[in-house]
Scaffold this active site. Structure first.
Site, PDB file in Angstrom:
ATOM      1  N   ASN A 196       0.877  -1.170   0.000  1.00  0.00           N
ATOM      2  CA  ASN A 196       0.000   0.000   0.000  1.00  0.00           C
ATOM      3  C   ASN A 196       0.913   1.218   0.000  1.00  0.00           C
ATOM      4  O   ASN A 196       1.547   1.516   1.014  1.00  0.00           O
ATOM      5  CB  ASN A 196      -0.913   0.004   1.226  1.00  0.00           C
ATOM      6  N   ALA A 203       0.412   4.212   0.341  1.00  0.00           N
ATOM      7  CA  ALA A 203       0.052   5.250   1.307  1.00  0.00           C
ATOM      8  C   ALA A 203       0.566   4.932   2.713  1.00  0.00           C
ATOM      9  O   ALA A 203       0.462   5.763   3.616  1.00  0.00           O
ATOM     10  CB  ALA A 203      -1.467   5.432   1.340  1.00  0.00           C
ATOM     11  N   CYS A 204       1.140   3.762   2.900  1.00  0.00           N
ATOM     12  CA  CYS A 204       1.601   3.301   4.217  1.00  0.00           C
ATOM     13  C   CYS A 204       3.117   3.431   4.322  1.00  0.00           C
ATOM     14  O   CYS A 204       3.857   2.867   3.511  1.00  0.00           O
ATOM     15  CB  CYS A 204       1.186   1.841   4.401  1.00  0.00           C
ATOM     16  N   GLY A 205       3.590   4.157   5.330  1.00  0.00           N
ATOM     17  CA  GLY A 205       5.025   4.337   5.531  1.00  0.00           C
ATOM     18  C   GLY A 205       5.753   3.028   5.778  1.00  0.00           C
ATOM     19  O   GLY A 205       6.864   2.826   5.270  1.00  0.00           O
ATOM     20  N   ARG A 208       6.119   1.366   2.451  1.00  0.00           N
ATOM     21  CA  ARG A 208       7.136   2.040   1.621  1.00  0.00           C
ATOM     22  C   ARG A 208       8.544   1.703   2.105  1.00  0.00           C
ATOM     23  O   ARG A 208       9.443   1.435   1.300  1.00  0.00           O
ATOM     24  CB  ARG A 208       6.929   3.555   1.632  1.00  0.00           C
TER      25      ARG A 208
END
Length: 141
Positions: free
Chosen positions: A9, A11-13, A16
């Site tokens: 995802n 949008a997820c740190g 990433r």
């Protein structure tokens, strides 16, 4: 095709950071944007079994469907919880990484280092500034 897959995802740190640690080992993984392309029931069941965790351990608790569906209650079977995850992929915790060395829910992100075949190619610092790998590619914690 890569021998590493990440259910990601962007949008997820944590997701990433995990992806970047895979890349820091010199590998470009197969990236599955699981919110857009959720796993099938069979794939999800296999991922859970391969991780050796309970179905409930894969549930995200801090998202709207968890509260709306009353998933905190202990009245649901594993099959029902899987159904909810398939209907609402945001309920699937992430990132999940599959490599020849195993399958893990990479929370925290450095869990991925346990299942990467190739060493880190250099230093890695998480987005929040936490140093995870030194310049020689050695894990710091």
């Amino acid at each position: 095709m890569s021998n590493i897959t990440i259910y990601h995802n962007p949008a997820c740190g944590t997701s990433r950071n995990t992806l970047e640690m895979i890349r820091n080992s010199g590998t470009e993984p197969t990236i599955i944007l699981y919110l857009e392309n959720p796993p099938s029931r069979d794939e999800l069941v296999k991922l859970i079994a391969d991780m050796g965790i309970s179905v409930r351990a894969l549930l995200r608790k801090n998202v709207e469907p968890y509260e709306q569906l009353g998933l905190a209650e202990d009245k649901f079977t594993d099959d029902q919880l899987i159904d909810f995850m398939l209907q609402h992929p945001i309920l699937i915790n992430r990132p999940i990484v599959v490599t020849p060395l195993g399958t893990r829910l990479c929370r925290p992100s450095e869990v991925v280092l346990d299942i990467l075949q190739d060493a880190q190619k250099g230093a890695f610092t998480k987005e929040d500034g936490e140093k995870v790998v030194d310049e020689a590619g050695k894990r710091l914690k």
